[in-house]
Design an enzyme around this catalytic site. Sequence first.
Site, mmCIF file in Angstrom:
data_model
loop_
_atom_site.group_PDB
_atom_site.id
_atom_site.type_symbol
_atom_site.label_atom_id
_atom_site.label_comp_id
_atom_site.label_asym_id
_atom_site.label_seq_id
_atom_site.Cartn_x
_atom_site.Cartn_y
_atom_site.Cartn_z
ATOM 1 N N ASP A 8 -28.242 110.689 -22.441
ATOM 2 C CA ASP A 8 -28.008 109.443 -23.167
ATOM 3 C C ASP A 8 -28.885 108.357 -22.571
ATOM 4 O O ASP A 8 -28.854 108.123 -21.351
ATOM 5 C CB ASP A 8 -26.540 109.030 -23.066
ATOM 6 C CG ASP A 8 -25.621 109.941 -23.868
ATOM 7 O OD1 ASP A 8 -26.128 110.925 -24.446
ATOM 8 O OD2 ASP A 8 -24.406 109.669 -23.910
ATOM 9 N N ASP A 131 -18.712 111.425 -36.050
ATOM 10 C CA ASP A 131 -17.899 110.940 -34.940
ATOM 11 C C ASP A 131 -16.562 110.503 -35.513
ATOM 12 O O ASP A 131 -16.521 109.726 -36.474
ATOM 13 C CB ASP A 131 -18.581 109.754 -34.256
ATOM 14 C CG ASP A 131 -20.015 110.080 -33.846
ATOM 15 O OD1 ASP A 131 -20.266 111.246 -33.481
ATOM 16 O OD2 ASP A 131 -20.868 109.186 -33.895
#
Length: 245
Positions: A8, A131
């Site tokens: 990330d 998500d």
Amino acid sequence: MLLIPAIDLKDGHCVRLRQGDMDQSTTFGENPAAMARQWIDAGARRLHLVDLNGALAGMPKNYGAIKSILKEVGDDIPVQLGGGIRDLDTIEKYIDGGLRYVIIGTAAVKNPGFLKDACSAFGGHIIVGLDARDGKVATDGWSKLTGHGVVDLARKFEDWGVESIIYTDIGRDGMLSGINIDATVALAQALSIPVIASGGLSGMADIEQLCAVQDEGIEGVICGRAIYSGDLDFAAAQARADEMG
């Protein structure tokens, strides 16, 4: 079963967030390319990159770091990337730069015509990231909860030609609380394209549970905080997954 290390990216560094909160980030590395090489050397067969700044801005924001990773990886293994991908030009730029898969999240929900066009222009390269919290899809870097059900949207996207679905349980992401196995299996059973699990991986028990149900259509799992915190030895986990078939 593919174990896919996550890198990330925030402000050019490798970080991990707690439940998608940009204000709760821990830096794990200053050199993204070196981090990519570390996971390849540990046996990774695919990498998962997230442009965190890009996800919030709606455009690429860590291109330099991403480019350095793609240069380091070369043809060794496929790389997938999500965050800030909102137009076809961005997809083309990334794929021409060596990226194998682009992950479209918010834009798939808010602008379905874009997703259709992307699948048409870049068939086989498009993954949708869904998500969710309590079965409902979230967008905009997880900051907005929609009324869309995960399974309904995933079925629609499957019909349009997406390569696979990454399913992230937001409530568990970065919390080391265990993968939501039941929800992941339910989604995989509803689809004929592969599902990649994400959010909450806590240790070897999760890997073994996922391997036990991989025939339902679960292709892999994103490995985040657990492999950075030491709760999961990546090489040992991939070896165990291979052993379980």
